[in-house]
Design an enzyme around this catalytic site. Structure first.
Site, PDB file in Angstrom:
ATOM      1  N   ARG A 239      -2.300  -2.870   0.725  1.00 11.39           N
ATOM      2  CA  ARG A 239      -1.521  -3.819  -0.070  1.00 11.39           C
ATOM      3  C   ARG A 239      -0.474  -4.479   0.832  1.00 11.39           C
ATOM      4  O   ARG A 239       0.105  -3.820   1.711  1.00 11.39           O
ATOM      5  CB  ARG A 239      -0.803  -3.117  -1.231  1.00 11.39           C
ATOM      6  CG  ARG A 239      -1.705  -2.706  -2.398  1.00 11.39           C
ATOM      7  CD  ARG A 239      -2.180  -3.901  -3.232  1.00 11.39           C
ATOM      8  NE  ARG A 239      -2.988  -3.498  -4.368  1.00 11.39           N
ATOM      9  CZ  ARG A 239      -4.324  -3.435  -4.382  1.00 11.39           C
ATOM     10  NH1 ARG A 239      -5.016  -3.771  -3.293  1.00 11.39           N
ATOM     11  NH2 ARG A 239      -4.979  -3.083  -5.472  1.00 11.39           N
ATOM     12  N   GLU A 268       0.343 -13.252  -2.266  1.00  7.22           N
ATOM     13  CA  GLU A 268      -1.044 -13.693  -2.137  1.00  7.22           C
ATOM     14  C   GLU A 268      -1.258 -14.845  -3.105  1.00  7.22           C
ATOM     15  O   GLU A 268      -0.946 -14.685  -4.277  1.00  7.22           O
ATOM     16  CB  GLU A 268      -2.014 -12.558  -2.449  1.00  7.22           C
ATOM     17  CG  GLU A 268      -1.947 -11.459  -1.408  1.00  7.22           C
ATOM     18  CD  GLU A 268      -2.933 -10.328  -1.640  1.00  7.22           C
ATOM     19  OE1 GLU A 268      -3.675 -10.381  -2.639  1.00  7.22           O
ATOM     20  OE2 GLU A 268      -2.973  -9.413  -0.824  1.00  7.22           O
ATOM     21  N   HIS A 287      -8.040 -11.331   0.884  1.00  4.37           N
ATOM     22  CA  HIS A 287      -8.211 -10.172  -0.008  1.00  4.37           C
ATOM     23  C   HIS A 287      -9.671 -10.052  -0.483  1.00  4.37           C
ATOM     24  O   HIS A 287      -9.941 -10.060  -1.692  1.00  4.37           O
ATOM     25  CB  HIS A 287      -7.250 -10.268  -1.199  1.00  4.37           C
ATOM     26  CG  HIS A 287      -6.921  -8.923  -1.790  1.00  4.37           C
ATOM     27  ND1 HIS A 287      -5.702  -8.600  -2.323  1.00  4.37           N
ATOM     28  CD2 HIS A 287      -7.681  -7.805  -1.928  1.00  4.37           C
ATOM     29  CE1 HIS A 287      -5.725  -7.360  -2.771  1.00  4.37           C
ATOM     30  NE2 HIS A 287      -6.929  -6.848  -2.528  1.00  4.37           N
TER      31      HIS A 287
HETATM   32  P1  NAP Z   1      -6.901   7.214  -2.442  1.00  3.63           P
HETATM   33  O1  NAP Z   1      -8.196   7.949  -2.273  1.00  3.63           O
HETATM   34  O2  NAP Z   1      -6.001   7.600  -3.549  1.00  3.63           O
HETATM   35  O3  NAP Z   1      -6.122   7.273  -1.038  1.00  3.63           O
HETATM   36  C1  NAP Z   1      -4.758   7.032  -0.908  1.00  3.63           C
HETATM   37  C2  NAP Z   1      -4.251   7.932   0.204  1.00  3.63           C
HETATM   38  O4  NAP Z   1      -2.895   7.620   0.456  1.00  3.63           O
HETATM   39  C3  NAP Z   1      -4.318   9.438  -0.125  1.00  3.63           C
HETATM   40  O5  NAP Z   1      -4.937  10.116   0.942  1.00  3.63           O
HETATM   41  C4  NAP Z   1      -2.848   9.853  -0.220  1.00  3.63           C
HETATM   42  O6  NAP Z   1      -2.613  11.174   0.244  1.00  3.63           O
HETATM   43  C5  NAP Z   1      -2.220   8.854   0.731  1.00  3.63           C
HETATM   44  N1  NAP Z   1      -0.785   8.672   0.551  1.00  3.63           N
HETATM   45  C6  NAP Z   1      -0.110   8.249  -0.529  1.00  3.63           C
HETATM   46  N2  NAP Z   1       1.211   8.204  -0.267  1.00  3.63           N
HETATM   47  C7  NAP Z   1       1.352   8.609   1.021  1.00  3.63           C
HETATM   48  C8  NAP Z   1       2.446   8.770   1.896  1.00  3.63           C
HETATM   49  N3  NAP Z   1       3.708   8.516   1.502  1.00  3.63           N
HETATM   50  N4  NAP Z   1       2.225   9.184   3.154  1.00  3.63           N
HETATM   51  C9  NAP Z   1       0.977   9.453   3.591  1.00  3.63           C
HETATM   52  N5  NAP Z   1      -0.127   9.299   2.811  1.00  3.63           N
HETATM   53  C10 NAP Z   1       0.069   8.895   1.540  1.00  3.63           C
HETATM   54  O7  NAP Z   1      -7.181   5.655  -2.659  1.00  3.63           O
HETATM   55  P2  NAP Z   1      -8.354   4.748  -2.045  1.00  3.63           P
HETATM   56  O8  NAP Z   1      -9.457   4.618  -3.032  1.00  3.63           O
HETATM   57  O9  NAP Z   1      -8.664   5.189  -0.665  1.00  3.63           O
HETATM   58  O10 NAP Z   1      -7.580   3.344  -2.018  1.00  3.63           O
HETATM   59  C11 NAP Z   1      -6.399   3.195  -1.263  1.00  3.63           C
HETATM   60  C12 NAP Z   1      -5.728   1.879  -1.542  1.00  3.63           C
HETATM   61  O11 NAP Z   1      -6.471   0.834  -0.941  1.00  3.63           O
HETATM   62  C13 NAP Z   1      -5.667   1.464  -3.024  1.00  3.63           C
HETATM   63  O12 NAP Z   1      -4.584   2.092  -3.702  1.00  3.63           O
HETATM   64  C14 NAP Z   1      -5.503  -0.027  -2.939  1.00  3.63           C
HETATM   65  O13 NAP Z   1      -4.144  -0.375  -2.898  1.00  3.63           O
HETATM   66  C15 NAP Z   1      -6.162  -0.374  -1.606  1.00  3.63           C
HETATM   67  N6  NAP Z   1      -7.421  -1.125  -1.779  1.00  3.63           N
HETATM   68  C16 NAP Z   1      -7.480  -2.416  -1.351  1.00  3.63           C
HETATM   69  C17 NAP Z   1      -8.662  -3.120  -1.494  1.00  3.63           C
HETATM   70  C18 NAP Z   1      -8.772  -4.538  -1.022  1.00  3.63           C
HETATM   71  O14 NAP Z   1      -9.466  -5.314  -1.665  1.00  3.63           O
HETATM   72  N7  NAP Z   1      -8.122  -4.910   0.067  1.00  3.63           N
HETATM   73  C19 NAP Z   1      -9.800  -2.533  -2.065  1.00  3.63           C
HETATM   74  C20 NAP Z   1      -9.696  -1.216  -2.477  1.00  3.63           C
HETATM   75  C21 NAP Z   1      -8.496  -0.516  -2.336  1.00  3.63           C
HETATM   76  P3  NAP Z   1      -3.221  12.469  -0.521  1.00  3.63           P
HETATM   77  O15 NAP Z   1      -4.711  12.401  -0.340  1.00  3.63           O
HETATM   78  O16 NAP Z   1      -2.653  13.608   0.214  1.00  3.63           O
HETATM   79  O17 NAP Z   1      -2.809  12.340  -1.944  1.00  3.63           O
END
Ligand code: NAP
Length: 326
Positions: A239, A268, A287
């Site tokens: 993000r 955006e 995006h």
């Molecule tokens: P996810 O599986 O929930 O992964 C998020 C990770 O962030 C988890 O490993 C979490 O740790 C870690 N985290 C959260 N706060 C943290 C901190 N302060 N320090 C270190 N690590 C931290 O989510 P995902 O499915 O991979 O997606 C991640 C993000 O990508 C989404 O929330 C979204 O914003 C973004 N995204 C963008 C697009 C795009 O179109 N560009 C598409 C999809 C997703 P833990 O595992 O230990 O809880």
């Protein structure tokens, strides 16, 4: 036959709309640009369900204007556009679309990493604009990937998918941050959890995959870019608000880091005259990380399943505030 009333804030893929229309009285926003907050409020006023996108702010005021609302189904995995506290206070479950977009998003992270490392944006523009004069031994030199270190900021679903691609594809060493330990990933990839500082100083490539929350907002500023290697490539597909863009632009301009690849920005879209567009070592995509036919269809199907479960009073297949069921 009674059909619940729902507002769908954009034309999601047909496969999802068909499911929704078959079970609901669906009002679908047909414009290319999102509804304004005022229009959104007006359209959900008498709705049982809402399909929102990351461009729609679902806040306390919106929820208060929709007394019948029983579910918010967000067409995204990230839910930073939804006030989860306000939704939970109203016992409204909020759905998202995790997992189905992991691979497509990881592909774009690697695409941007390669494009930035190998100066693809800059060299392609140079070619189109007549600056490709000959094959130059010293022209458009970039960074190698093989055997280098990637720092994954947020080893969740997408971070893991990116790490696998880079480790098994290019033999890269993987270091990462997360909130909880990941022993299976350590074993699978020979990866190590490290402090954020260690990640910044040791990584040749830094790829951001944390969700946007109060602990990750603004986590990349001038101090963080200063700690990174001057040869480092920075990639953000998570993000825009994770990054102080003024600091990023300065780091790219001054050579504090080598290059950046961004799929997300704040705001955006970025204004056409934004500083980051002027920097040859910054590759920017609008995006598009989840933008493949199959992924968007899968997101639409899951989004519809969340919506339909919610309007029927059933548990959502993917609920981000499950405390509403306690
Ligand atoms: P996810 O599986 O929930 O992964 C998020 C990770 O962030 C988890 O490993 C979490 O740790 C870690 N985290 C959260 N706060 C943290 C901190 N302060 N320090 C270190 N690590 C931290 O989510 P995902 O499915 O991979 O997606 C991640 C993000 O990508 C989404 O929330 C979204 O914003 C973004 N995204 C963008 C697009 C795009 O179109 N560009 C598409 C999809 C997703 P833990 O595992 O230990 O809880």
């Amino acid at each position: 036959m009674f059909k619940p009333k729902v507002f769908v804030a954009r034309q999601i893929p047909e496969v999802g709309l068909e499911l929704i229309r078959a079970a609901c009285d669906a009002d679908v926003w047909l414009e290319r640009l999102p509804p304004s907050p005022e229009i959104l409020r007006e359209r959900v006023r008498d709705c049982d369900g809402l399909v929102s996108l990351l461009t729609d702010r679902v806040d306390a005021a919106l929820l208060a204007a929709a007394p019948r609302l029983r579910v918010v189904s967000n067409f995204a995995v990230g839910v930073n556009n939804v006030d989860l506290v306000a939704a939970s206070e109203r016992s409204i479950p909020v759905g998202n679309t995790p997992g189905v977009l992991t691979e497509a998003t990881a592909d774009i992270a690697v695409t941007l990493l390669l494009a930035a490392a190998r100066r693809l944006g800059e060299s392609s523009t140079d070619a189109k604009e007549g600056r490709w004069l000959t094959w130059e031994p010293r022209g458009w030199l970039g960074a190698d990937l093989v055997g280098r270190t990637v720092g994954i900021v947020g080893m969740g679903r997408i971070g893991h998918a990116v790490a696998k691609r880079l480790h098994f594809g290019w033999g890269m060493r993987v270091i990462y941050t997360a909130r909880s330990p990941k022993p299976e990933i350590d074993a699978e990839l020979g990866a190590s959890a490290v402090s954020f500082d260690t990640l910044l100083t040791q990584s040749d490539f830094v790829s951001v995959h944390v969700d946007l929350n109060p602990t990750t907002k603004g986590m990349f500023g001038a101090a963080e870019f200063a700690k990174m290697k001057r040869s480092a490539v920075f990639v953000n597909t998570a993000r825009g608000p994770h990054v102080d863009q003024v600091a990023l632009a300065e780091a790219l301009r001054s050579g504090a880091i080598f290059a950046a690849g961004l799929d997300v920005t704040e705001p955006e879209p970025l204004p056409a005259d934004h500083e980051l567009y002027k920097l040859p070592n910054c590759v920017i995509a609008p995006h598009i990380a989840s933008a493949t036919h199959d992924t968007r269809d899968a997101m639409a199907t899951l989004c519809a399943a969340n919506l339909l479960a919610g309007v029927r009073g059933e548990r959502l297949p993917n609920c981000v505030n499950p405390s509403v069921y306690d």
